[in-house]
Design a protein around this motif. Structure first.
Motif, mmCIF file in Angstrom:
data_model
loop_
_atom_site.group_PDB
_atom_site.id
_atom_site.type_symbol
_atom_site.label_atom_id
_atom_site.label_comp_id
_atom_site.label_asym_id
_atom_site.label_seq_id
_atom_site.Cartn_x
_atom_site.Cartn_y
_atom_site.Cartn_z
ATOM 1 N N ARG A 113 1.842 -3.063 3.660
ATOM 2 C CA ARG A 113 0.715 -3.906 2.996
ATOM 3 C C ARG A 113 -0.544 -3.636 3.311
ATOM 4 N N GLN A 114 -1.548 -3.728 2.652
ATOM 5 C CA GLN A 114 -2.843 -3.602 2.941
ATOM 6 C C GLN A 114 -3.332 -4.287 4.176
ATOM 7 N N ASN A 115 -4.036 -3.685 5.190
ATOM 8 C CA ASN A 115 -4.581 -4.440 6.188
ATOM 9 C C ASN A 115 -3.421 -4.481 7.261
ATOM 10 N N GLU B 237 -0.134 3.268 -3.147
ATOM 11 C CA GLU B 237 -1.111 2.433 -4.316
ATOM 12 C C GLU B 237 -0.379 2.528 -5.559
ATOM 13 N N LEU C 2 0.800 -1.207 -0.086
ATOM 14 C CA LEU C 2 -0.030 0.004 0.105
ATOM 15 C C LEU C 2 1.005 1.275 0.079
#
Length: 76
Positions: A29-31, A64, A5
């Motif tokens: 990273r995402q989450n 992103e 991310l």
């Protein structure tokens, strides 16, 4: 997108001739929850200020997969 991310690579920040942050690389990273820890004066706040655009960051910064290094603070 390879899962990152936020990606910071070879980030350096200086106050005049004083290098406060040197060659930091960080991927989020995402989450994922990430904590930056270190002693007083280690450059934690300076690094975060550079990521959001308050300080000038030398290195690469993507969010992103979009290059953020040339964007104004309002656009970040």
């Amino acid at each position: 997108m390879s899962g990152e991310l936020l990606s910071v690579a070879q980030a350096s920040v200086a106050y005049g001739n004083v290098e406060a942050v040197r060659s930091v690389t960080l991927d989020v990273r995402q989450n994922e929850i990430v904590t930056i820890i270190g002693a007083n004066g280690a450059g934690k706040t300076t690094l975060l200020n550079a990521i959001i655009g308050i300080q000038r960051l030398k290195g690469t910064l993507t969010f992103e997969s979009q290059d953020m290094t040339r964007l104004d603070i309002e656009d970040r």
